[in-house]
Design a protein around this motif. Structure first.
Motif, PDB file in Angstrom:
ATOM      1  N   SER A   1      42.710  21.411  38.963  1.00 24.13           N
ATOM      2  CA  SER A   1      43.498  21.693  40.396  1.00 24.13           C
ATOM      3  C   SER A   1      42.908  22.891  41.043  1.00 24.13           C
ATOM      4  O   SER A   1      43.172  23.351  42.110  1.00 24.13           O
TER       5      SER A   1
ATOM      6  N   ARG B   1      35.884  26.882  42.481  1.00 21.15           N
ATOM      7  CA  ARG B   1      36.234  28.548  42.465  1.00 21.15           C
ATOM      8  C   ARG B   1      34.897  29.092  42.279  1.00 21.15           C
ATOM      9  O   ARG B   1      34.489  30.140  43.011  1.00 21.15           O
TER      10      ARG B   1
ATOM     11  N   GLN C   1      44.137  23.746  48.578  1.00 19.82           N
ATOM     12  CA  GLN C   1      45.414  24.340  47.861  1.00 19.82           C
ATOM     13  C   GLN C   1      46.609  24.200  48.640  1.00 19.82           C
ATOM     14  O   GLN C   1      47.667  23.486  48.298  1.00 19.82           O
TER      15      GLN C   1
ATOM     16  N   ASP D   1      42.759  25.836  40.490  1.00 17.43           N
ATOM     17  CA  ASP D   1      43.588  26.882  40.755  1.00 17.43           C
ATOM     18  C   ASP D   1      43.367  28.235  39.690  1.00 17.43           C
ATOM     19  O   ASP D   1      42.761  29.159  40.101  1.00 17.43           O
ATOM     20  N   ARG D   2      43.556  27.871  38.539  1.00 22.80           N
ATOM     21  CA  ARG D   2      43.402  28.913  37.359  1.00 22.80           C
ATOM     22  C   ARG D   2      42.747  28.420  36.119  1.00 22.80           C
ATOM     23  O   ARG D   2      42.178  29.162  35.401  1.00 22.80           O
TER      24      ARG D   2
END
Ligand SMILES: Nc1nc2c(ncn2[C@@H]2O[C@H](COP(=O)(O)OP(=O)(O)OP(=O)(O)O)[C@@H](O)[C@H]2O)c(=O)[nH]1
Ligand SMILES: [Mg+2]
Ligand SMILES: [Zn+2]
Length: 307
Positions: free
Chosen positions: A269, A279, A296, A271-272
């Motif tokens: 995703s 990223r 996002q 995200d993390r």
């Protein structure tokens, strides 16, 4: 009978809420009403119409031809169409007022999803701040989007020289926030258009949005084939994408999609998760942070339960 019917085709050239203005095959324009409760016609629609009553000078929409495309935005509570059956969309931004990456990014996604080629037009490059605005458009150039620079009011001839070849033979829809110069563009390309621009309405105290209805303007004379046109629209403030599926998002944001191929997890995703190539691309300066932020935001927005 067949001959009379053939004359009752038309083009929707302006939307006025409950009714529309239709240009008949003869070139005459008449007010047409929807047959049902709701007006489903949008500017650019090809329609069949019939007279409401003999001599009334008004019509009723009998049917709408299938559309080859439709640009619209959709919030949770309502859907708003810009226009149908266009060849390209120009996303107009300006040095002043400063543009929003969120709104520009969303408009671009909507155009991509609708299958309509988009070009970004940066207006008012005569103003200080042009260099900074130009730099802010780098992520869109990186996406392969053409970014043209103009000063529609300050350098009209030079601007028209850039735009005229791209307007030729096409139906161009112009969208963007209020005050960027959409109507100024129409007045430049269509000298007898008389579209109202900023200062005039402020003088009349007509409010923030100068243009209040979507309107079709022919650029060249009848008989030209193909005949070019420009569609002026009211400025938009928000651009809902509720009509899009969250699973298609990387498709409509091809820069995110390309980087995500390198993520460790297929369902990353961005995200993390460890090993996230999206990223990493932001950290390496290869992808603008604003693009990931928009992704996002849309992922959580479109992932919401719909009622
Ligand atoms: N400095 C500068 N101002 C410009 C230029 N082009 C347009 N403007 C000004 O920008 C203001 C807004 O222009 P409009 O054409 O009314 O903008 P719009 O996008 O149609 O706005 P809405 O109808 O409210 O959506 C006007 O005051 C124009 O004179 C330009 O090249 N340079
Ligand atoms: Mg306007
Ligand atoms: Zn990832």
């Amino acid at each position: 009978m067949a001959a009379a019917d053939a004359h009752r085709t038309g083009l929707v050239v302006a939307g006025h809420g409950r009714h529309v203005l239709v240009e008949a095959a003869s070139g005459e324009r008449l007010i047409c009403h929807p047959r049902g409760k709701r007006n489903e016609c949008v500017v650019g629609d090809r329609v069949d119409w019939s007279p409401t009553a003999p001599g009334s000078g008004e019509g009723v929409i009998a049917s709408i031809d299938p559309r080859r495309n439709l640009l619209h935005r959709e919030d949770a509570w309502r859907s708003k169409a810009f226009a149908a059956n266009v060849d390209q969309v120009w996303l107009l931004v300006a040095v002043e007022p400063p543009f929003s990456d969120v709104q520009l990014g969303r408009a671009l996604i909507a155009a991509t999803a609708a299958g309509i080629p988009a070009t970004i037009l940066l207006n008012k490059v005569d103003l200080p701040g042009a260099a900074m605005t130009r730099a802010r458009l780098a992520p869109y150039r990186a996406l392969g989007i053409d970014v043209l620079e103009v000063a529609l009011r300050r350098q009209p001839e030079a601007s028209l020289a850039i735009l005229a070849p791209r307007l030729k033979g096409r139906i161009t829809l112009v969208i963007g926030p209020s005050g960027v110069g959409k109507s100024s563009l129409v007045n430049l390309a269509v000298p007898d258009a008389g579209a109202q621009v900023g200062e005039i309405s402020r003088a009349l105290n007509a409010g923030r949005h100068t243009t209040t209805a979507t309107q079709w303007y022919w650029i060249d004379a009848p008989g030209t084939d193909p005949r070019a046109a420009l569609i002026d629209t009211p400025g938009f403030q928000s651009f809902g994408l509720q009509h899009l599926a969250v699973r298609d998002l990387t498709h409509w944001m091809p820069d995110i999609g390309a980087h995500s191929a390198g993520c460790r997890f297929k369902d990353c995703s961005h995200d993390r998760e460890p090993g996230c190539a999206v990223r990493a691309a932001v950290e390496a300066g290869e992808l603008a942070a604003s693009r990931l932020q928009l992704f996002q935001a849309l992922r959580s927005e479109l992932g919401q339960t719909r009622y």
